[in-house]
Write a protein that holds these residues in place. Structure first.
Motif, short mmCIF file in Angstrom:
data_model
loop_
_atom_site.label_atom_id
_atom_site.label_comp_id
_atom_site.label_asym_id
_atom_site.label_seq_id
_atom_site.Cartn_x
_atom_site.Cartn_y
_atom_site.Cartn_z
N ARG A 1 13.65 33.56 -2.65
CA ARG A 1 12.45 34.23 -2.24
C ARG A 1 11.95 34.00 -0.81
O ARG A 1 11.94 32.79 -0.34
N GLY A 2 11.51 34.95 0.03
CA GLY A 2 11.28 34.83 1.24
C GLY A 2 12.37 34.46 2.32
O GLY A 2 12.12 34.35 3.34
N CYS B 1 5.33 21.11 2.24
CA CYS B 1 6.12 21.25 3.68
C CYS B 1 6.66 19.89 3.94
O CYS B 1 6.16 18.84 4.42
N ASP B 2 8.23 19.88 4.01
CA ASP B 2 8.86 18.58 4.31
C ASP B 2 9.43 18.94 5.91
O ASP B 2 9.60 18.03 6.50
N CYS B 3 9.95 20.14 6.11
CA CYS B 3 10.63 20.26 7.61
C CYS B 3 9.60 20.84 8.55
O CYS B 3 8.77 21.60 8.29
N GLU B 4 9.72 20.44 9.72
CA GLU B 4 8.98 20.45 10.96
C GLU B 4 8.92 22.13 11.17
O GLU B 4 7.85 22.81 11.64
N ASP B 5 10.08 22.64 10.99
CA ASP B 5 10.02 24.25 11.41
C ASP B 5 9.64 24.91 9.99
O ASP B 5 9.87 26.14 10.23
N GLY B 6 9.49 24.35 8.97
CA GLY B 6 8.83 25.03 7.73
C GLY B 6 10.07 25.98 7.22
O GLY B 6 9.70 26.55 6.17
N SER B 7 11.25 25.36 7.28
CA SER B 7 12.48 26.30 6.80
C SER B 7 12.58 25.91 5.25
O SER B 7 13.19 26.60 4.60
N ASP B 8 11.95 24.55 4.68
CA ASP B 8 12.04 24.37 3.38
C ASP B 8 11.06 25.19 2.63
O ASP B 8 11.26 25.11 1.30
N GLU B 9 10.30 25.84 2.87
CA GLU B 9 9.24 26.66 2.42
C GLU B 9 9.17 28.11 2.80
O GLU B 9 8.10 28.46 3.20
N PRO B 10 10.21 28.65 2.58
CA PRO B 10 10.32 30.15 3.20
C PRO B 10 9.47 31.07 2.20
O PRO B 10 8.87 31.94 2.61
N GLY B 11 9.45 30.68 0.72
CA GLY B 11 8.65 31.56 -0.03
C GLY B 11 7.31 30.93 -0.63
O GLY B 11 6.68 31.58 -1.46
N THR B 12 6.68 30.08 0.03
CA THR B 12 5.25 29.47 -0.22
C THR B 12 4.35 29.48 1.20
O THR B 12 4.89 29.89 2.32
N SER B 13 3.21 29.12 0.94
CA SER B 13 2.44 28.98 1.88
C SER B 13 2.36 27.50 2.48
O SER B 13 1.23 27.31 3.23
N ARG C 1 7.56 31.19 7.70
CA ARG C 1 7.61 32.70 7.80
C ARG C 1 8.18 33.03 6.50
O ARG C 1 9.03 32.67 5.71
N PHE C 2 7.37 34.22 5.85
CA PHE C 2 8.07 34.86 4.77
C PHE C 2 8.63 36.08 4.97
O PHE C 2 8.09 36.78 5.70
N TYR C 3 9.80 36.46 4.52
CA TYR C 3 10.62 37.65 4.89
C TYR C 3 10.44 38.69 3.53
O TYR C 3 10.64 38.47 2.51
N CYS C 4 9.62 39.93 4.06
CA CYS C 4 9.50 40.93 3.33
C CYS C 4 10.83 41.73 3.33
O CYS C 4 11.15 42.28 4.44
N THR C 5 11.46 42.09 2.07
CA THR C 5 12.63 42.63 2.18
C THR C 5 12.42 44.19 2.39
O THR C 5 13.15 45.11 3.05
N ASN C 6 11.38 44.75 1.65
CA ASN C 6 10.94 46.01 1.90
C ASN C 6 11.99 46.90 1.62
O ASN C 6 12.32 47.89 2.54
N LEU C 7 12.52 46.96 0.60
CA LEU C 7 13.80 48.02 0.26
C LEU C 7 13.10 49.44 0.27
O LEU C 7 12.39 49.78 -0.29
N TYR D 1 8.84 39.84 8.90
CA TYR D 1 8.30 38.77 8.59
C TYR D 1 7.00 38.71 8.79
O TYR D 1 6.22 39.55 9.35
N ILE D 2 6.31 37.87 7.84
CA ILE D 2 4.66 37.59 7.72
C ILE D 2 4.70 36.08 7.87
O ILE D 2 5.39 35.44 7.52
N PRO D 3 3.29 35.78 8.50
CA PRO D 3 3.32 34.26 8.57
C PRO D 3 2.95 33.70 6.88
O PRO D 3 2.55 34.42 6.02
N SER D 4 3.58 32.76 6.65
CA SER D 4 3.76 32.14 5.25
C SER D 4 2.20 31.84 4.73
O SER D 4 2.07 31.81 3.69
N SER D 5 1.25 31.55 5.61
CA SER D 5 -0.26 31.64 5.17
C SER D 5 -0.60 32.90 4.40
O SER D 5 -1.58 32.58 3.71
#
Length: 433
Positions: free
Chosen positions: A22-23, A57-69, A75-81, A87-91
């Motif tokens: 997810r994300g 959040c464990d990583c400074e770049d936020g890469s461990d939480e791509p699917g949460t806020s 950043r959260f990735y919208c697949t939008n098939l 991308y949208i801000p994870s917040s």
């Protein structure tokens, strides 16, 4: 009991797989393959893999939480098939507002989001297809304008050569007429000198003096009187007015009559000058061509004829040179690599501006995408006005919009087929639409 364990294991695997995907965009999935540990994408930390997407959040770049806020920089990735992924801000994840058209950002919220990607994609594809059709038509029109521009360029070049040849011919004529005019003036001067010199000249002068005296002497008594002067002599600038007695007496040298000898040394000189008085309506009066020596009249007419012809040739030469200069200025302008902008020359699209042409100011890849006009009218409490015109692809040539983002600095959108670039068509429609 064994069956329950297997089912639980399957459900747990499903949860792990859902959490790690997810994300995440397809290009980043390689970083999230399930293993014992997870390396933050910026390389700053290694954490246990079960801490990925655990809402902390464990990583400074936020890469461990791509699917949460959990991460402020995430950043959260919208697949939008069916539409454009982004991308949208994870917040914004699970905040109750649907940001992804496929509703994937609100997987754990009270929001009831509808998947609108297909409808959005249809509109996007229709717009892109419309743009492609506009581009096709614009490129066809551009090719026509290029062909017309090349023909017009060649026509103007041919016109310039013809004008230059005409100027050369006129210059030869001009030199010839100048020589002829000089020769005519020289002959006239020589004739005047010949008439004034020698006994023959003196006899001609005396004959002329005698003839004018007899013309004024109405009663033929050998003397001129006040009445005869008033009857035959008039002011140059007021011919209709009759001379007063005092004026006539003054012309007669202060007396009331005058013989031939006195006439020759007084009134004759005044009449010859012709700047104050003249003989009324008399073709043979001194100072007029009819009253001069026949040979002098002939050379004088020749001189005037040559002067008139010379003036005509000078005017024609000046006109041709002005046309050459104007045409050279037009041809010196940059009309594009294929002269595609030549058709805009002298065209008006109902926009009154006072700026002067500055330069083409587009990008290095497309120099002709922008025009700059500078040194316009002074702006109140500021510098001179300027305008930047952005050229966009279209099937019509028209001014679309005018804006003033800053004081006296104008931005215009100008649509024209010659702005269509084939390179745009190569991009096509996005492969994920």
């Amino acid at each position: 009991m064994r069956l329950h364990v297997i089912i639980a294991a399957v459900c747990w695997c499903g949860l792990v797989d859902s959490r790690k995907i997810r994300g995440i965009s397809s290009s980043y999935k390689r970083f999230y393959r399930e293993r014992k540990s997870f390396l933050c994408i910026d390389g700053s930390k290694v954490i246990p893999f079960e801490q990925v997407n655990d809402d902390y959040c464990d990583c400074e770049d936020g890469s461990d939480e791509p699917g949460t806020s959990a991460c402020p920089r995430g950043r959260f990735y919208c697949t939008n098939l069916g539409f454009r992924p982004h991308y949208i801000p994870s917040s914004r994840v699970n905040d109750g507002i649907c940001d992804c058209c496929d509703a994937s950002d609100e997987y754990n919220s009270h929001a009831h989001c509808q998947n609108t990607c297909w409808n959005l994609g249809q509109r996007e594809r229709a717009y892109v297809e419309g743009q492609m059709r506009t581009l096709d038509e614009g490129l066809q029109l551009k090719q026509q304008l290029i062909e017309e521009g090349v023909l017009l360029w060649r026509e103007k070049q041919s016109q310039l050569r013809e004008l230059q040849q005409a100027a050369e011919d006129l210059q030869i004529k001009l030199e010839d007429h100048r020589k002829r005019k000089h020769e005519a003036d020289r002959r006239k001067e020589q004739t005047l000198k010949a008439l004034e010199a020698g006994d023959g000249g003196l006899r001609r002068q005396n004959s002329t003096v005698t003839g004018i005296f007899k013309l004024l002497d109405s009663n033929k008594d050998g003397s001129l009187t006040v009445d005869e002067v008033q009857a035959k002599v008039a002011l140059v600038h007021d011919e209709e007015r009759v001379l007063s007695e005092d004026e006539a007496v003054a012309l007669l040298g202060g007396g009331h009559q005058m013989d031939l000898t006195k006439f020759q040394h007084t009134l004759w000189d005044i009449l010859t000058k012709g700047d104050s008085v003249k003989i009324k309506d008399t073709p043979g009066a001194p100072g007029s061509p009819a009253g001069e020596d026949p040979h002098l009249k002939a050379v004088d007419r020749a001189a005037e004829w040559e002067a008139t012809n010379l003036k005509k040739v000078e005017e024609a030469y000046e006109t041709v040179n002005m046309e050459i200069s104007d045409l050279q200025k037009k041809l010196a302008l940059d009309y594009g690599t294929d002269w595609e902008f030549l058709f805009l020359n002298s065209q008006c699209y109902k926009l009154k501006v006072y700026e002067k042409w500055g330069m083409w100011a587009g990008t290095p890849k497309n120099q002709y995408s922008q025009m700059v006009y500078e040194n316009g009218e002074p702006c109140w409490q500021g510098g001179s006005r300027s305008t930047t015109v952005t050229l966009t692809c279209g099937t019509e040539t028209a001014l679309r919009s005018v804006k003033e983002p800053s004081k006296c600095q104008y931005i215009m959108d100008f649509q024209t087929p010659v702005a269509c670039q084939p390179v745009l068509k190569q991009r096509g429609i996005h492969s994920e639409l």
